[in-house]
Motif scaffolding. Structure first.
Motif, mmCIF file in Angstrom:
data_model
loop_
_atom_site.group_PDB
_atom_site.id
_atom_site.type_symbol
_atom_site.label_atom_id
_atom_site.label_comp_id
_atom_site.label_asym_id
_atom_site.label_seq_id
_atom_site.Cartn_x
_atom_site.Cartn_y
_atom_site.Cartn_z
ATOM 1 N N ALA A 156 6.740 -17.183 1.561
ATOM 2 C CA ALA A 156 6.420 -17.868 0.535
ATOM 3 C C ALA A 156 7.367 -17.803 -0.721
ATOM 4 C CB ALA A 156 5.162 -17.744 -0.166
ATOM 5 N N THR A 157 8.505 -17.162 -0.445
ATOM 6 C CA THR A 157 9.709 -17.163 -1.469
ATOM 7 C C THR A 157 10.666 -18.128 -1.229
ATOM 8 O OG1 THR A 157 10.833 -15.475 0.029
ATOM 9 C CG2 THR A 157 9.359 -14.387 -1.733
ATOM 10 N N PRO A 158 11.252 -18.527 -2.093
ATOM 11 C CA PRO A 158 12.128 -19.599 -2.063
ATOM 12 C C PRO A 158 13.482 -19.491 -0.940
ATOM 13 C CG PRO A 158 11.723 -19.337 -4.478
ATOM 14 C CD PRO A 158 11.090 -17.852 -3.720
ATOM 15 N N HIS A 159 13.899 -18.178 -1.162
ATOM 16 C CA HIS A 159 14.898 -18.148 -0.097
ATOM 17 C C HIS A 159 14.577 -18.131 1.509
ATOM 18 C CE1 HIS A 159 13.682 -13.931 -0.227
ATOM 19 N NE2 HIS A 159 14.394 -13.669 0.792
ATOM 20 N N VAL A 160 13.240 -17.599 1.683
ATOM 21 C CA VAL A 160 12.965 -17.790 2.925
ATOM 22 C C VAL A 160 12.670 -19.158 3.315
ATOM 23 C CG1 VAL A 160 10.999 -16.901 4.659
ATOM 24 C CG2 VAL A 160 12.191 -15.383 2.981
ATOM 25 N N ALA A 161 11.988 -19.976 2.190
ATOM 26 C CA ALA A 161 11.575 -21.393 2.741
ATOM 27 C C ALA A 161 12.899 -22.039 2.848
ATOM 28 C CB ALA A 161 10.819 -21.949 1.398
ATOM 29 N N ALA A 162 14.000 -21.653 2.045
ATOM 30 C CA ALA A 162 15.240 -22.450 2.192
ATOM 31 C C ALA A 162 15.750 -22.056 3.612
ATOM 32 C CB ALA A 162 16.081 -22.046 1.109
ATOM 33 N N ALA A 163 15.804 -20.996 3.938
ATOM 34 C CA ALA A 163 16.494 -20.813 5.354
ATOM 35 C C ALA A 163 15.551 -21.321 6.278
ATOM 36 C CB ALA A 163 16.236 -18.961 5.601
ATOM 37 N N ARG A 164 14.326 -21.550 6.319
ATOM 38 C CA ARG A 164 13.467 -22.214 7.182
ATOM 39 C C ARG A 164 13.755 -23.765 7.266
ATOM 40 N NH1 ARG A 164 8.733 -21.231 5.293
ATOM 41 N NH2 ARG A 164 8.695 -19.318 6.206
ATOM 42 N N LEU A 165 14.051 -24.190 6.190
ATOM 43 C CA LEU A 165 14.364 -25.594 6.135
ATOM 44 C C LEU A 165 15.778 -25.892 6.384
ATOM 45 C CD1 LEU A 165 12.910 -26.585 2.590
ATOM 46 C CD2 LEU A 165 12.038 -27.314 4.675
ATOM 47 N N ASP A 166 16.818 -24.895 6.400
ATOM 48 C CA ASP A 166 17.831 -25.112 6.983
ATOM 49 C C ASP A 166 18.010 -25.015 8.673
ATOM 50 O OD1 ASP A 166 19.155 -25.325 4.326
ATOM 51 O OD2 ASP A 166 19.789 -22.887 4.488
ATOM 52 N N GLY A 167 16.723 -25.003 9.065
ATOM 53 C CA GLY A 167 16.588 -24.983 10.743
ATOM 54 C C GLY A 167 17.028 -23.761 11.234
ATOM 55 N N LEU A 168 17.108 -22.705 10.432
ATOM 56 C CA LEU A 168 17.243 -21.440 11.325
ATOM 57 C C LEU A 168 16.232 -20.761 12.180
ATOM 58 C CD1 LEU A 168 18.847 -19.383 8.462
ATOM 59 C CD2 LEU A 168 20.180 -20.473 10.106
ATOM 60 N N PRO A 169 16.658 -20.090 13.301
ATOM 61 C CA PRO A 169 15.431 -19.784 14.149
ATOM 62 C C PRO A 169 14.462 -19.021 13.592
ATOM 63 C CG PRO A 169 17.817 -19.583 15.350
ATOM 64 C CD PRO A 169 17.862 -19.958 13.579
ATOM 65 N N THR A 170 13.343 -18.773 14.184
ATOM 66 C CA THR A 170 12.189 -18.017 13.528
ATOM 67 C C THR A 170 12.607 -16.557 13.492
ATOM 68 O OG1 THR A 170 10.592 -19.664 14.004
ATOM 69 C CG2 THR A 170 9.794 -17.479 13.612
ATOM 70 N N ARG A 171 13.242 -15.995 14.568
ATOM 71 C CA ARG A 171 13.489 -14.824 14.497
ATOM 72 C C ARG A 171 14.533 -14.421 13.508
ATOM 73 N NH1 ARG A 171 16.403 -12.074 19.898
ATOM 74 N NH2 ARG A 171 16.458 -9.763 19.149
#
Length: 334
Positions: free
Chosen positions: A231-246
């Motif tokens: 739920a933190t912003p930097h993890v959400a941003a990484a997910r929105l950037d399309g990085l793989p889940t792993r």
């Protein structure tokens, strides 16, 4: 001030924050260590007082069958049990820094009594500890990669069930399946001439009996810590950037989850050591659990206090490592 002078001042000031952080970290660790040593002294005092309150004493518990009252009284004087408990505790505690753990009620040096079983218990406990950490990280990360999916729900249910199982229930189940029904493993630990387990397979059931409940507890901690980080912003941003889940989990979520995971794992150390007493007794494993059970029956205060001191020292080291991980991750505010 000239340009070169400002550059020199800036260069000289670079190491200062690192030095301040190192001094701050050392001061915090010293303060934490002092508090835990004080807590250990209080705990040992409680051990001495609690054994004193039990009915009977070491002299009567270790007396020969048919020994008269005069013989028991003489043994009581020999063991120093006619002295006040606080005086015996003071003498035992002041000798502890020199490595003198006292003499047992049966006349053996406590350090000699523990020298053989203690390594066996450390082998059992450390193996269970490593397997617990690896299994909890794998299961917790696997579930976090598929939130609210089938895997997440199955891991959630099984980890809750595993944590709810006491070690002796797991041990009895393992005995039924792996020994009585299939005959794959011996029901009791077979030892070699040196007093150690005769082979690695002697560790399988004791290690599993300790690992299963603690894996359930730590899996839930890993899963919860990763959910908080998601739920933190930097993890959400990484997910929105399309990085793989792993990559999101391992590079962005897991580093922030380490403090919570380290605290949970450190807490498990005490529960693992407590569980070894039951597991070693059930599997006749040659560790300090068996020695402790005999010492409680004998009201043998020096042996019980020595086992508590060794266990507390080990737990303190693990907790300090967890504090270092927290300080490293969260930073030290000197």
């Amino acid at each position: 001030m000239t340009g070169s002078g400002a550059l020199e001042d800036t260069t000289r000031s670079v190491p200062e924050p690192a030095v301040r952080r190192a001094v701050g970290l050392a001061a915090r660790l010293a303060a934490v260590l002092a508090k835990r040593v004080a807590l250990l002294v209080v705990l040992l005092a409680v051990v001495f007082a609690a054994i004193e309150l039990l009915p009977g004493d070491a002299a009567s518990a270790t007396s020969e069958r048919g020994e008269g009252a005069a013989g028991v009284a003489a043994r009581r004087r020999l063991l120093g049990l006619d002295r006040p408990v606080w005086e015996r505790f003071r003498d035992w505690l002041t000798a502890l820094p020199t490595g003198d753990l006292g003499t047992s009620a049966r006349g053996e040096r406590v350090s000699d009594l523990l020298s053989a079983p203690l390594p066996n218990t450390l082998l059992l406990g450390s193996t269970a500890f490593v397997l617990t950490v690896l299994a909890a990280l794998a299961l917790g990360t696997w579930a976090a990669a598929r939130p609210k999916g089938v895997v997440d729900r199955v891991v959630d249910l099984t980890s809750t069930a595993a944590f709810a199982l006491p070690e002796f229930v797991v041990a009895v189940g393992l005995l039924l399946v792996l020994s009585l029904w299939t005959g794959w493993l011996p029901a009791a630990t077979v030892t070699g001439a040196d007093g150690t387990p005769a082979g690695w397979h002697m560790l399988v059931m004791p290690v599993l009996a300790l690992t299963v409940p603690q894996t359930g507890w730590n899996t839930r901690i890993v899963r919860g810590a990763l959910a908080d980080q998601a739920a933190t912003p930097h993890v959400a941003a990484a997910r929105l950037d399309g990085l793989p889940t792993r990559q999101v989990l391992l590079r962005h979520a897991l580093p922030g989850a380490w403090p919570a995971i380290a605290t949970g794992v450190a807490t498990s150390t005490g529960m693992l050591l407590g569980g070894t007493v039951v597991v070693e007794t059930l599997f006749n494993y040659p560790g300090i659990g068996t020695v402790l059970a005999g010492a409680v029956a004998d009201r043998d205060t020096p042996v019980i206090a020595a086992v508590v001191a060794c266990s507390a020292a080990l737990i303190t080291v693990v907790l300090l490592l967890a504090d270092l991980i927290r300080a490293r991750t969260l930073g030290v505010r000197a």
